[in-house]
Write a protein that holds these residues in place. Structure first.
Motif, PDB file in Angstrom:
ATOM      1  N   LEU A  44       0.832  -1.203   0.000  1.00 42.85           N
ATOM      2  CA  LEU A  44       0.000   0.000   0.000  1.00 42.85           C
ATOM      3  C   LEU A  44       0.870   1.258   0.000  1.00 42.85           C
ATOM      4  O   LEU A  44       0.586   2.219  -0.720  1.00 42.85           O
ATOM      5  CB  LEU A  44      -0.928  -0.007   1.213  1.00 42.85           C
ATOM      6  N   ALA A  49       0.279   5.313  -0.595  1.00 41.79           N
ATOM      7  CA  ALA A  49      -0.605   5.613   0.532  1.00 41.79           C
ATOM      8  C   ALA A  49       0.165   6.074   1.762  1.00 41.79           C
ATOM      9  O   ALA A  49       1.337   5.734   1.965  1.00 41.79           O
ATOM     10  CB  ALA A  49      -1.427   4.380   0.885  1.00 41.79           C
ATOM     11  N   ALA A  66      -4.938   2.756   5.192  1.00 35.33           N
ATOM     12  CA  ALA A  66      -4.142   3.426   4.171  1.00 35.33           C
ATOM     13  C   ALA A  66      -4.994   4.514   3.512  1.00 35.33           C
ATOM     14  O   ALA A  66      -6.101   4.238   3.046  1.00 35.33           O
ATOM     15  CB  ALA A  66      -3.665   2.422   3.116  1.00 35.33           C
ATOM     16  N   LEU A 121      -6.082  -3.145  -4.502  1.00 33.13           N
ATOM     17  CA  LEU A 121      -4.835  -2.396  -4.408  1.00 33.13           C
ATOM     18  C   LEU A 121      -4.249  -2.150  -5.792  1.00 33.13           C
ATOM     19  O   LEU A 121      -3.775  -1.051  -6.097  1.00 33.13           O
ATOM     20  CB  LEU A 121      -3.841  -3.161  -3.536  1.00 33.13           C
ATOM     21  N   ARG A 125      -3.252   1.349  -7.602  1.00 36.71           N
ATOM     22  CA  ARG A 125      -1.877   1.557  -8.056  1.00 36.71           C
ATOM     23  C   ARG A 125      -1.824   1.965  -9.515  1.00 36.71           C
ATOM     24  O   ARG A 125      -1.103   2.904  -9.887  1.00 36.71           O
ATOM     25  CB  ARG A 125      -1.060   0.287  -7.825  1.00 36.71           C
TER      26      ARG A 125
END
Length: 376
Positions: A44, A49, A66, A121, A125
């Motif tokens: 993360l 984050a 996060a 995630l 990203r």
């Protein structure tokens, strides 16, 4: 930027997911769960984050919160809520190792729910790498105890949900790939029978077996199951020496109902089992409970948005209320628009055949990215 143009790559996601699956994290092993939280926190943070590590309590592991950079940082946005604990004890990898076979990928916890957490995630990203600013700020909260009813982090989840407009829960997709827009109510109970010990050989008649009493009570409890409310016994602990009549026996019971009133009636029936029979004392105490979550207009609006995004990707996203609890029970019951089970497709969760469909990694990453870019 169109979310479908993000460069999601199956092999890259598999490579990133593998360490998560090979880091076994059963709920009751706090150190193992914390090792998993370390991996998640690193990934993360690498995605941009700001990380907060929240200590565990009640003997369970900690949590990771996060928050991603945003022009409206700190204002209500989107919460992605997931758990990192699994039902599989350390050592399960020897029986269900990470492997890719015939379009499937296997491993403990890969479907429930590390796969969904990871693709969420990855969606964040790839949006960050593409320089895409989501309309709303995004927070990810990974917790350690969902598999046992979330006894230590319910308040944390509910408080975080209150600070956001929407909640996305990447639990496993339904068998047809659909999402969950409501969940049944669930209650847990602890049952103890207390008997009288004696030597099982030369003084059997002097004893009162807690195990025998529990066996009779289990039959009675499971016979209470009907269309409106179910009862099942999943855990039993008793006995230490075979030559002793057991003096105590403990069991755990799960009850599920589609309506809160039915669950409330089921709770009354379970608690009424307390008493004494044949010199054996029966004690029933209530454990953690998940409230019924019934879909409302806010949740259905999020679903309709997701259904449209799925159509652009190329699949039909159905929806339904579901049995089996999740932390979506809490946020949905609070009236916060919640879309659950948008994680990976697969089968065999909670078994030694747990696996995901590899093709669903990109599909679900696109679905989450679409939601993050269109929820306002």
């Amino acid at each position: 930027m169109n979310f479908r143009k993000l460069p999601f790559d199956t092999d890259t996601m598999l490579a990133g997911l593998k360490p998560w699956i090979e880091c076994e994290s059963p709920t009751f092993d706090a150190a193992a769960v914390n090792r998993m939280m370390d991996l998640a926190a690193y990934d993360l943070a690498a995605a941009g984050a700001e990380i907060e590590r929240i200590p565990g309590r009640m003997g369970y592991g900690g949590s990771v919160r996060a928050r991603f950079p945003h022009r409206d940082f700190g204002k209500p946005g989107i919460l992605i809520s997931g758990h990192m604990d699994t039902v599989h004890p350390v050592g399960t990898l020897a029986k269900n190792p990470w492997r890719v076979e015939d379009g499937l990928c296997y491993g403990p916890g890969i479907q429930d729910m590390k796969g969904g957490n990871y693709v969420s995630l990855e969606a964040i990203r790839q949006l960050a790498l593409a320089g895409v600013q989501t309309p709303l700020p995004v927070t990810v909260l990974f917790t350690p105890d969902e598999e046992i009813g979330t006894p230590s982090t319910r308040a944390l989840i509910e408080m975080e949900a209150r600070k956001n407009r929407y909640v996305l829960v990447p639990e496993p997709a339904r068998p047809d790939g659909g999402a969950v827009t409501g969940r049944y109510a669930i209650a847990r109970f602890n049952v103890r029978t207390s008997g009288r010990p004696s030597h099982a050989g030369w003084a059997l008649k002097d004893g009162r077996s807690a195990i025998a009493a529990m066996a009779r009570k289990i039959i009675e409890i499971e016979a209470m199951t009907g269309e409106d409310c179910t009862f099942s016994v999943g855990v039993i602990h008793a006995g230490q020496w075979v030559n002793c009549v057991s003096s105590s026996c403990d069991a755990e019971v799960l009850s599920m109902a589609k309506r809160q009133a039915d669950l409330d009636h089921g709770v009354e029936r379970m608690l009424a089992l307390s008493g004494e029979e044949n010199d054996v004392v029966i004690e029933v105490t209530r454990g953690v409970t998940r409230p019924v979550w019934e879909p409302d207009a806010g949740t259905m609006a999020v679903y309709e948005l997701a259904r449209g995004i799925a159509g652009e990707i190329g699949f039909e996203l159905s929806h339904a209320s579901a049995g089996g609890g999740s932390d979506g029970n809490f946020t949905g019951a609070m009236g916060i628009p919640t879309l659950d089970s948008i994680g990976v497709r697969g089968a065999g969760l909670h078994t030694l055949n747990e696996h995901i469909e590899i093709d669903s990694l990109v599909e679900r990453a696109q679905l989450v990215a679409g939601l993050l870019t269109r929820l306002k």
